[in-house]
Design an enzyme around this catalytic site. Structure first.
Site, PDB file in Angstrom:
ATOM      1  N   ARG A 172       0.839  -1.198   0.000  1.00 57.66           N
ATOM      2  CA  ARG A 172       0.000   0.000   0.000  1.00 57.66           C
ATOM      3  C   ARG A 172       0.877   1.253   0.000  1.00 57.66           C
ATOM      4  NH1 ARG A 172      -4.692   0.105   4.314  1.00 57.66           N
ATOM      5  NH2 ARG A 172      -5.349   1.834   2.970  1.00 57.66           N
ATOM      6  N   CYS A 230      -1.200   5.761   9.219  1.00 55.40           N
ATOM      7  CA  CYS A 230      -1.540   4.463   8.641  1.00 55.40           C
ATOM      8  C   CYS A 230      -2.668   4.692   7.655  1.00 55.40           C
ATOM      9  CB  CYS A 230      -1.912   3.471   9.738  1.00 55.40           C
ATOM     10  SG  CYS A 230      -3.291   4.010  10.774  1.00 55.40           S
TER      11      CYS A 230
END
Length: 275
Positions: A172, A230
């Site tokens: 990611r 995050c």
């Protein structure tokens, strides 16, 4: 104060003169409500806390898990039996992310004594209790701002002048995949530091010395300001927890990538390098 507690130590404290309040924060991203699992079996006296409903505001401005309304959060914690002068231990199903979110919020809101059960429910080998718990209401009143908080501009500045860690999976970070948010990639200047690498196969955090070595290798050196983000401020809280165990203070960008990527005007870097 230690940020984590072992199952053995917790069992001893629960039999002692000042047992901690237990918060069951089991949660699954995109999964079913975990309250039924809580009712099936939980640590004796533990109260279920819903991450989406009580540890975050509604998704939208500020990301998928923005800070909750302070008054509503305080009311939820008091209903769970949280007192200002009594220790709190949070736990989840074993991943540690949700428990760390509760730990971070309570510490940010001024509670002086909060720890996470290392390894979560899976580490507990004592008896479990069925049904719901109805504690005496607590007296905790939030006093926000006790831990450093980043917004998007602050995260960008820290990526340029200090160390901003990206706690998401490496794919990611690189932008290879993005299963949730508008676009893949990372905040320019951020360093990839998947929170999954802070734990062993048993779900427990690595020893403090190993964590300190890992973060030092990533650039978390004495005197350098450190921040974490995050996807939406949940696994990032676990990285802040791991940094605390390693002896490193870190700020959390609660909105994280879900907030950053929602604004098309903000720059996005891809690939394995900070950019």
């Amino acid at each position: 104060m230690n940020a984590i507690i072992s199952a053995t130590a917790l069992a001893g404290e629960l039999q002692g003169p000042r047992p901690p309040v237990l918060l069951d924060v089991r949660w699954q991203l995109g999964g079913p409500d975990q309250r039924p699992a809580y009712l099936t079996g939980h640590l004796p006296g533990a109260v279920h806390v819903d991450l989406d409903g009580e540890l975050a505001g509604g998704p939208g401005k500020g990301g998928r898990h923005p800070l909750p309304d302070v008054e509503a959060f305080g009311a939820a914690m008091r209903a769970a039996g949280v007192d200002a002068g009594r220790p709190v231990v949070t736990y989840d199903g074993g991943q540690g992310w949700a428990a760390a979110r509760a730990w971070w919020l309570l510490r940010w809101a001024g509670h002086p004594e909060v720890r996470v059960l290392d390894g979560g429910l899976a580490a507990w080998d004592g008896p479990l209790e069925e049904g719901g718990a109805t504690p005496e209401p607590g007296d905790f009143t939030p006093e926000p701002g006790r831990l450093e908080l980043l917004d998007a501009d602050g995260a960008a500045a820290l990526a340029a002048s200090g160390l901003l860690l990206d706690a998401r999976a490496a794919e990611r970070y690189r932008g290879d995949v993005e299963p949730i948010d508008r676009i893949g990639g990372h905040i320019p200047g951020a360093v990839s530091a998947p929170t999954t690498e802070n734990t062993g196969e048993d779900g427990r955090l690595l020893p403090a010395a190993e964590l300190a070595g890992r973060f030092a290798a990533l650039g978390a050196n004495p005197g350098r300001k450190v921040g974490v983000y995050c996807g939406s401020g949940v696994s990032g809280a676990h990285e802040v927890l791991a940094l605390a165990v390693a002896g490193v203070d870190a700020a959390l960008y609660v909105g994280s990538w879900s907030d950053w990527s929602a604004d098309p005007a903000r720059p996005v870097a891809t690939g394995p390098q900070p950019g």
